[in-house]
Design a protein around this motif. Structure first.
Motif, PDB file in Angstrom:
ATOM      1  N   ASN A 155      46.708  41.153  47.551  1.00 36.69           N
ATOM      2  CA  ASN A 155      46.758  41.120  46.099  1.00 36.69           C
ATOM      3  C   ASN A 155      47.747  42.198  45.657  1.00 36.69           C
ATOM      4  O   ASN A 155      48.408  42.819  46.500  1.00 36.69           O
ATOM      5  CB  ASN A 155      45.361  41.245  45.439  1.00 36.69           C
TER       6      ASN A 155
ATOM      7  N   PHE B 183      41.147  49.657  36.126  1.00 39.52           N
ATOM      8  CA  PHE B 183      40.573  50.996  36.021  1.00 39.52           C
ATOM      9  C   PHE B 183      41.458  51.754  35.031  1.00 39.52           C
ATOM     10  O   PHE B 183      42.683  51.744  35.172  1.00 39.52           O
ATOM     11  CB  PHE B 183      40.606  51.732  37.365  1.00 39.52           C
TER      12      PHE B 183
ATOM     13  N   ILE C 245      44.462  45.596  39.336  1.00 35.31           N
ATOM     14  CA  ILE C 245      44.508  44.767  40.551  1.00 35.31           C
ATOM     15  C   ILE C 245      44.575  43.314  40.095  1.00 35.31           C
ATOM     16  O   ILE C 245      43.676  42.844  39.372  1.00 35.31           O
ATOM     17  CB  ILE C 245      43.273  45.019  41.434  1.00 35.31           C
TER      18      ILE C 245
ATOM     19  N   GLY D 240      42.655  42.930  49.305  1.00 35.79           N
ATOM     20  CA  GLY D 240      41.270  42.980  48.841  1.00 35.79           C
ATOM     21  C   GLY D 240      40.312  43.113  50.007  1.00 35.79           C
ATOM     22  O   GLY D 240      40.489  42.458  51.036  1.00 35.79           O
ATOM     23  N   GLY D 241      39.305  43.941  49.845  1.00 35.84           N
ATOM     24  CA  GLY D 241      38.367  44.208  50.936  1.00 35.84           C
ATOM     25  C   GLY D 241      37.489  43.022  51.270  1.00 35.84           C
ATOM     26  O   GLY D 241      37.075  42.851  52.415  1.00 35.84           O
ATOM     27  N   PHE D 242      37.175  42.193  50.269  1.00 37.95           N
ATOM     28  CA  PHE D 242      36.256  41.072  50.511  1.00 37.95           C
ATOM     29  C   PHE D 242      36.976  39.886  51.136  1.00 37.95           C
ATOM     30  O   PHE D 242      36.581  39.384  52.187  1.00 37.95           O
ATOM     31  CB  PHE D 242      35.574  40.671  49.201  1.00 37.95           C
ATOM     32  N   LEU D 243      38.057  39.434  50.503  1.00 41.70           N
ATOM     33  CA  LEU D 243      38.786  38.265  51.022  1.00 41.70           C
ATOM     34  C   LEU D 243      39.739  38.631  52.155  1.00 41.70           C
ATOM     35  O   LEU D 243      40.199  37.758  52.883  1.00 41.70           O
ATOM     36  CB  LEU D 243      39.585  37.597  49.892  1.00 41.70           C
ATOM     37  N   ARG D 244      40.049  39.937  52.278  1.00 39.70           N
ATOM     38  CA  ARG D 244      41.050  40.405  53.253  1.00 39.70           C
ATOM     39  C   ARG D 244      42.371  39.666  53.054  1.00 39.70           C
ATOM     40  O   ARG D 244      43.060  39.310  54.018  1.00 39.70           O
ATOM     41  CB  ARG D 244      40.572  40.204  54.705  1.00 39.70           C
TER      42      ARG D 244
ATOM     43  N   THR E 244      41.366  43.172  37.596  1.00 41.13           N
ATOM     44  CA  THR E 244      40.395  44.264  37.631  1.00 41.13           C
ATOM     45  C   THR E 244      41.122  45.532  37.207  1.00 41.13           C
ATOM     46  O   THR E 244      42.118  45.909  37.831  1.00 41.13           O
ATOM     47  CB  THR E 244      39.829  44.434  39.058  1.00 41.13           C
TER      48      THR E 244
ATOM     49  N   VAL F  63      34.693  31.518  45.878  1.00 41.51           N
ATOM     50  CA  VAL F  63      34.696  32.828  45.228  1.00 41.51           C
ATOM     51  C   VAL F  63      35.636  32.763  44.025  1.00 41.51           C
ATOM     52  O   VAL F  63      36.758  32.255  44.135  1.00 41.51           O
ATOM     53  CB  VAL F  63      35.193  33.917  46.218  1.00 41.51           C
ATOM     54  N   LYS F  64      35.169  33.243  42.891  1.00 39.15           N
ATOM     55  CA  LYS F  64      36.033  33.282  41.698  1.00 39.15           C
ATOM     56  C   LYS F  64      36.731  34.637  41.662  1.00 39.15           C
ATOM     57  O   LYS F  64      36.074  35.677  41.629  1.00 39.15           O
ATOM     58  CB  LYS F  64      35.174  33.078  40.445  1.00 39.15           C
ATOM     59  N   VAL F  65      38.049  34.601  41.697  1.00 37.76           N
ATOM     60  CA  VAL F  65      38.826  35.849  41.748  1.00 37.76           C
ATOM     61  C   VAL F  65      39.563  36.052  40.430  1.00 37.76           C
ATOM     62  O   VAL F  65      40.160  35.124  39.884  1.00 37.76           O
ATOM     63  CB  VAL F  65      39.871  35.813  42.886  1.00 37.76           C
ATOM     64  N   GLY F  66      39.556  37.291  39.962  1.00 37.37           N
ATOM     65  CA  GLY F  66      40.399  37.690  38.819  1.00 37.37           C
ATOM     66  C   GLY F  66      39.891  37.154  37.517  1.00 37.37           C
ATOM     67  O   GLY F  66      38.738  36.844  37.437  1.00 37.37           O
TER      68      GLY F  66
HETATM   69  P1  2BA Z   1      38.532  41.242  47.066  1.00 39.05           P
HETATM   70  O1  2BA Z   1      37.758  42.438  47.493  1.00 39.05           O
HETATM   71  O2  2BA Z   1      39.240  40.454  48.099  1.00 39.05           O
HETATM   72  O3  2BA Z   1      37.512  40.303  46.255  1.00 39.05           O
HETATM   73  C1  2BA Z   1      37.882  39.023  45.821  1.00 39.05           C
HETATM   74  C2  2BA Z   1      36.757  38.377  45.028  1.00 39.05           C
HETATM   75  O4  2BA Z   1      35.632  38.202  45.867  1.00 39.05           O
HETATM   76  C3  2BA Z   1      36.258  39.242  43.867  1.00 39.05           C
HETATM   77  O5  2BA Z   1      37.058  38.979  42.716  1.00 39.05           O
HETATM   78  C4  2BA Z   1      34.829  38.792  43.713  1.00 39.05           C
HETATM   79  O6  2BA Z   1      34.747  37.610  42.914  1.00 39.05           O
HETATM   80  C5  2BA Z   1      34.438  38.421  45.123  1.00 39.05           C
HETATM   81  N1  2BA Z   1      33.699  39.494  45.786  1.00 39.05           N
HETATM   82  C6  2BA Z   1      34.122  40.738  46.059  1.00 39.05           C
HETATM   83  N2  2BA Z   1      33.190  41.445  46.724  1.00 39.05           N
HETATM   84  C7  2BA Z   1      32.142  40.602  46.887  1.00 39.05           C
HETATM   85  C8  2BA Z   1      30.863  40.706  47.501  1.00 39.05           C
HETATM   86  N3  2BA Z   1      30.467  41.851  48.102  1.00 39.05           N
HETATM   87  N4  2BA Z   1      30.045  39.620  47.464  1.00 39.05           N
HETATM   88  C9  2BA Z   1      30.419  38.468  46.885  1.00 39.05           C
HETATM   89  N5  2BA Z   1      31.622  38.295  46.283  1.00 39.05           N
HETATM   90  C10 2BA Z   1      32.477  39.345  46.279  1.00 39.05           C
HETATM   91  P2  2BA Z   1      37.343  40.148  41.699  1.00 39.05           P
HETATM   92  O7  2BA Z   1      36.055  40.835  41.319  1.00 39.05           O
HETATM   93  O8  2BA Z   1      38.137  39.554  40.578  1.00 39.05           O
HETATM   94  O9  2BA Z   1      38.197  41.236  42.475  1.00 39.05           O
HETATM   95  C11 2BA Z   1      39.552  40.998  42.829  1.00 39.05           C
HETATM   96  C12 2BA Z   1      40.065  42.144  43.674  1.00 39.05           C
HETATM   97  O10 2BA Z   1      40.032  43.334  42.870  1.00 39.05           O
HETATM   98  C13 2BA Z   1      39.234  42.470  44.887  1.00 39.05           C
HETATM   99  O11 2BA Z   1      39.633  41.655  45.974  1.00 39.05           O
HETATM  100  C14 2BA Z   1      39.543  43.940  45.133  1.00 39.05           C
HETATM  101  O12 2BA Z   1      40.809  44.067  45.772  1.00 39.05           O
HETATM  102  C15 2BA Z   1      39.697  44.456  43.706  1.00 39.05           C
HETATM  103  N6  2BA Z   1      38.459  45.036  43.184  1.00 39.05           N
HETATM  104  C16 2BA Z   1      37.510  44.423  42.445  1.00 39.05           C
HETATM  105  N7  2BA Z   1      36.539  45.278  42.107  1.00 39.05           N
HETATM  106  C17 2BA Z   1      36.870  46.464  42.654  1.00 39.05           C
HETATM  107  C18 2BA Z   1      36.252  47.758  42.673  1.00 39.05           C
HETATM  108  N8  2BA Z   1      35.083  48.011  42.061  1.00 39.05           N
HETATM  109  N9  2BA Z   1      36.866  48.759  43.340  1.00 39.05           N
HETATM  110  C19 2BA Z   1      38.057  48.533  43.961  1.00 39.05           C
HETATM  111  N10 2BA Z   1      38.694  47.338  43.984  1.00 39.05           N
HETATM  112  C20 2BA Z   1      38.106  46.318  43.341  1.00 39.05           C
END
Ligand code: 2BA
Length: 110
Positions: A41, A100, A7, A34-38, A98, A92-95
């Motif tokens: 990606n 698998f 991702i 992405g589930g968090f930022l909606r 990610t 939020v710091k992204v990337g």
């Molecule tokens: P998003 O879910 O949009 O998350 C974007 C960023 O927001 C994440 O970056 C992280 O820094 C932050 N974030 C996510 N969930 C959070 C929360 N509950 N509380 C606080 N901050 C949070 P990344 O970790 O680099 O992840 C980038 C994207 O990779 C995610 O976009 C998601 O689409 C995917 N991803 C990351 N970890 C995943 C996992 N364990 N399973 C499935 N997808 C994942």
């Protein structure tokens, strides 16, 4: 063989695919959210031979950069979750990426 599910941010996707193709990796691109930022990606599927796994990971790491984005996160007002107008902007710091990595039982082309 391994399946890498990567991702990555949309901004890095095109250059990463170009680099992967130039290095003879096969790749499938999916438009994802992405589930968090909606926010949009990119998810890449790569089937790689075991001995090329590290090479693929190094390439992804070289191309994909982490970035800071602002996200609107709802916060509690008096213990009640507030939506819409009361969302707090947070950094939020992204990337970079990610990953698998899964073992592939069978790789079949029919
Ligand atoms: P998003 O879910 O949009 O998350 C974007 C960023 O927001 C994440 O970056 C992280 O820094 C932050 N974030 C996510 N969930 C959070 C929360 N509950 N509380 C606080 N901050 C949070 P990344 O970790 O680099 O992840 C980038 C994207 O990779 C995610 O976009 C998601 O689409 C995917 N991803 C990351 N970890 C995943 C996992 N364990 N399973 C499935 N997808 C994942």
């Amino acid at each position: 063989m391994k399946l890498i599910i990567a991702i990555v941010q949309d901004e890095d996707a095109s250059r990463l695919i170009t680099n992967l193709m130039e290095n003879r990796f096969s790749v499938t691109k999916l438009a994802t959210t992405g589930g968090f930022l909606r926010a949009g990606n990119t998810t890449l599927l790569l089937g790689v031979e075991d001995e090329r796994l590290d090479e693929a990971k190094t390439l992804i790491e070289k191309v994909c950069h982490s970035r800071t984005q602002m996200a609107a996160v709802p916060h509690d007002v008096g213990g009640v979750a507030a939506g819409g107008f009361n969302a707090m902007p947070v950094e939020v710091k992204v990337g970079g990426a990610t990953l698998f990595v899964l073992s592939v039982d069978q790789f079949i082309k029919l």
